[in-house]
Design an enzyme around this catalytic site. Structure first.
Site, PDB file in Angstrom:
ATOM      1  N   GLY A 144      11.960   8.614 -13.520  1.00 39.23           N
ATOM      2  CA  GLY A 144      12.926   8.738 -12.283  1.00 39.23           C
ATOM      3  C   GLY A 144      12.177   8.934 -11.041  1.00 39.23           C
ATOM      4  O   GLY A 144      12.487   9.969 -10.662  1.00 39.23           O
ATOM      5  N   ALA A 259       0.527   2.159 -14.021  1.00 43.88           N
ATOM      6  CA  ALA A 259       2.010   1.576 -14.626  1.00 43.88           C
ATOM      7  C   ALA A 259       1.526  -0.228 -13.887  1.00 43.88           C
ATOM      8  O   ALA A 259       1.269  -1.195 -14.386  1.00 43.88           O
ATOM      9  CB  ALA A 259       2.766   1.898 -14.058  1.00 43.88           C
ATOM     10  N   LEU A 355       8.386 -29.513 -16.565  1.00 40.09           N
ATOM     11  CA  LEU A 355       9.565 -29.100 -18.060  1.00 40.09           C
ATOM     12  C   LEU A 355      10.759 -30.381 -17.440  1.00 40.09           C
ATOM     13  O   LEU A 355      11.749 -30.132 -18.360  1.00 40.09           O
ATOM     14  CB  LEU A 355       9.707 -28.437 -18.499  1.00 40.09           C
ATOM     15  CG  LEU A 355       8.754 -27.796 -20.095  1.00 40.09           C
ATOM     16  CD1 LEU A 355       7.306 -27.645 -19.383  1.00 40.09           C
ATOM     17  CD2 LEU A 355       9.677 -26.444 -20.662  1.00 40.09           C
ATOM     18  N   GLY A 356      10.679 -30.272 -16.278  1.00 37.64           N
ATOM     19  CA  GLY A 356      12.315 -31.180 -15.471  1.00 37.64           C
ATOM     20  C   GLY A 356      13.258 -30.217 -16.160  1.00 37.64           C
ATOM     21  O   GLY A 356      13.181 -29.043 -15.663  1.00 37.64           O
ATOM     22  N   GLU A 380       7.166  -1.650  -8.800  1.00 37.89           N
ATOM     23  CA  GLU A 380       6.241  -0.395  -8.572  1.00 37.89           C
ATOM     24  C   GLU A 380       5.090  -0.836  -7.760  1.00 37.89           C
ATOM     25  O   GLU A 380       4.010  -1.284  -7.422  1.00 37.89           O
ATOM     26  CB  GLU A 380       4.663  -0.934  -9.857  1.00 37.89           C
ATOM     27  CG  GLU A 380       6.194  -1.134 -11.444  1.00 37.89           C
ATOM     28  CD  GLU A 380       5.990   0.712 -11.909  1.00 37.89           C
ATOM     29  OE1 GLU A 380       5.850   1.007 -10.815  1.00 37.89           O
ATOM     30  OE2 GLU A 380       6.783   0.405 -12.926  1.00 37.89           O
ATOM     31  N   PHE A 400       2.233   1.117   8.023  1.00 38.10           N
ATOM     32  CA  PHE A 400       3.054   2.064   6.802  1.00 38.10           C
ATOM     33  C   PHE A 400       4.261   2.460   7.629  1.00 38.10           C
ATOM     34  O   PHE A 400       5.707   2.330   7.566  1.00 38.10           O
ATOM     35  CB  PHE A 400       2.605   2.758   6.168  1.00 38.10           C
ATOM     36  CG  PHE A 400       2.177   2.671   4.909  1.00 38.10           C
ATOM     37  CD1 PHE A 400       3.181   1.626   3.477  1.00 38.10           C
ATOM     38  CD2 PHE A 400       0.684   2.607   4.558  1.00 38.10           C
ATOM     39  CE1 PHE A 400       2.560   1.230   2.786  1.00 38.10           C
ATOM     40  CE2 PHE A 400       0.182   1.849   3.565  1.00 38.10           C
ATOM     41  CZ  PHE A 400       1.231   1.717   2.854  1.00 38.10           C
TER      42      PHE A 400
END
Length: 401
Positions: A144, A259, A355-356, A380, A400
């Site tokens: 979290g 990660a 593949l259309g 991420e 930033f």
């Protein structure tokens, strides 16, 4: 005449045009093949149905099977973890995401976020309590950090933990987290919160009073994945629930870096699956009296896709070797995540054009991978955040803020 001149060249392998497999040891190839076979048996026959229904049934059973494969906390040492190399973990991520990004996310959040946080920053008691069960897939974990109003700026999180001196140093945790993979099926959550000391991580059993994790519905990406909100309503935790090994954002950010490394590999799995579908389709779909793979424009698309796919795999392999040598910097992880996810999405989109109209059908994996990667592009660290990480590294100037 040199020895190389006398040795006949191996045949060109369309599946490995750069000969990257030559860089892998037999054990690496065995792990890759084992994970690929598991995904082919346990995921691929069902994934279109799961995706269409927007569910991942049997997630606990899948987690136990992944634990038996050694895929959970794969590159961690001890506590029931496999202790595999970073390259081997990356190969597993590639094969899992070639099946579906949601399956790779399950493994990535479990191992690279929740388990990694406890393994690196937890007390010995916390490690002994949680990691063996998580490595076996008996306990599912979640992580979290992101909040409804704070994603790319985690330093501004509102979730707060305060000490209750009257209760012997207990912590009381309140706040909300959003877009949490595994949340509603997790037995333990690693939750990051503001404290008087700075940002701290807490190991939160999900059966704690005041903790709830309503599942997020109506997603059009990562549909075969459990995504939840975490609600913490004055969750009381003992004093030893805090991760003792870190204070500040370097804790969660180091977990994210681990990660992101897995994503560098995983995105190429989604790209490979879409590319393979496009190649097979181009060889069998006929228009104007011959397979469309025989037309110059189709071959140009396939060539460009192959170049970016295998460049991305080579980049992932390079970063994995650096990680195994203890030389991988966060900026290099940003380099890989930025490049490989962007290129994977472009490969999927180009495959869709080959593949259309069939490209939008769940009978083929292309559109499913493309929509999944739209989430992978954002989580991420967004494209913009990784661009700014690299921009700062290149110029020495912080853009930033």
């Amino acid at each position: 005449m040199s020895a190389s001149a006398r040795t006949p060249l191996p045949p060109f392998d369309p599946a490995d045009p750069l000969g990257i497999d030559d860089l892998l040891a037999p054990e690496d190839l065995a792990i890759r093949d084992t994970v690929r076979a598991w995904a082919a048996d346990r995921v691929l026959p069902y994934i279109a149905e799961w995706y269409e229904k927007g569910e991942l049934p049997g997630i606990r059973e899948l987690a136990r099977e992944l634990g038996s494969l050694g895929a959970l906390g794969m590159s961690l040492e001890g506590y029931g973890c496999a202790g595999a190399s970073a390259v081997q973990y990356g190969l597993a991520c590639l094969e899992l995401e070639a099946a579906d990004s949601g399956i790779r996310s399950l493994v990535s959040v479990q191992g690279s976020l929740a388990m990694y946080a406890v393994h690196r920053f937890g007390s010995e008691e916390q490690k002994q309590r949680w990691l063996p069960g998580m490595a076996a897939g008996e306990i599912i974990g979640c992580f979290g950090l992101t909040e409804p109003d704070h994603g790319s700026d985690p330093a501004s999180m509102r979730t707060y933990a305060k000490r209750d001196g009257a209760a012997g140093g207990d912590w009381v945790l309140s706040g909300r987290k959003m877009w949490i993979t595994n949340g509603s099926v997790a037995g333990v959550a690693v939750v990051w919160a503001q404290t008087e000391e700075g940002i701290r991580g807490f190991v939160v059993p999900t059966d704690s009073p005041g903790f709830s994790a309503p599942e997020i519905k109506h997603k059009w990406s990562l549909r075969a994945s459990v995504t939840s909100e975490l609600v913490l309503d004055e969750v009381r935790l003992p004093a030893d629930a805090v991760l003792p090994g870190v204070v500040g954002l370097k804790g969660p950010l180091s977990c994210l870096s681990h990660a992101r490394y897995g994503i560098v590999w995983g995105a190429m799995g989604a790209a490979r699956s879409s590319f393979d579908a496009a190649v097979e389709y181009a060889k069998t779909r006929e228009q104007f009296g011959r397979p469309i793979g025989g037309f110059q424009l189709t071959q140009a698309k396939l060539a460009d896709m192959a170049v970016e796919l295998h460049k991305g795999v080579l980049l992932a392999h390079h970063l994995g070797r650096r990680l195994d040598a203890g030389r991988l910097r966060p900026e290099q992880v940003s380099f890989g995540k930025l490049n490989n996810v962007r290129e994977a999405i472009e490969i999927c989109r180009t495959a869709r054009t080959i593949l259309g109209a069939n490209g939008i059908s769940l009978e083929y994996p292309v559109m499913r991978h493309a929509t999944n990667l739209e989430s992978v592009l954002t989580y991420e660290g967004t494209v913009e955040m990784h661009q700014l990480v690299l921009g700062k590294a290149l110029t020495g100037l912080d853009a930033f803020r």
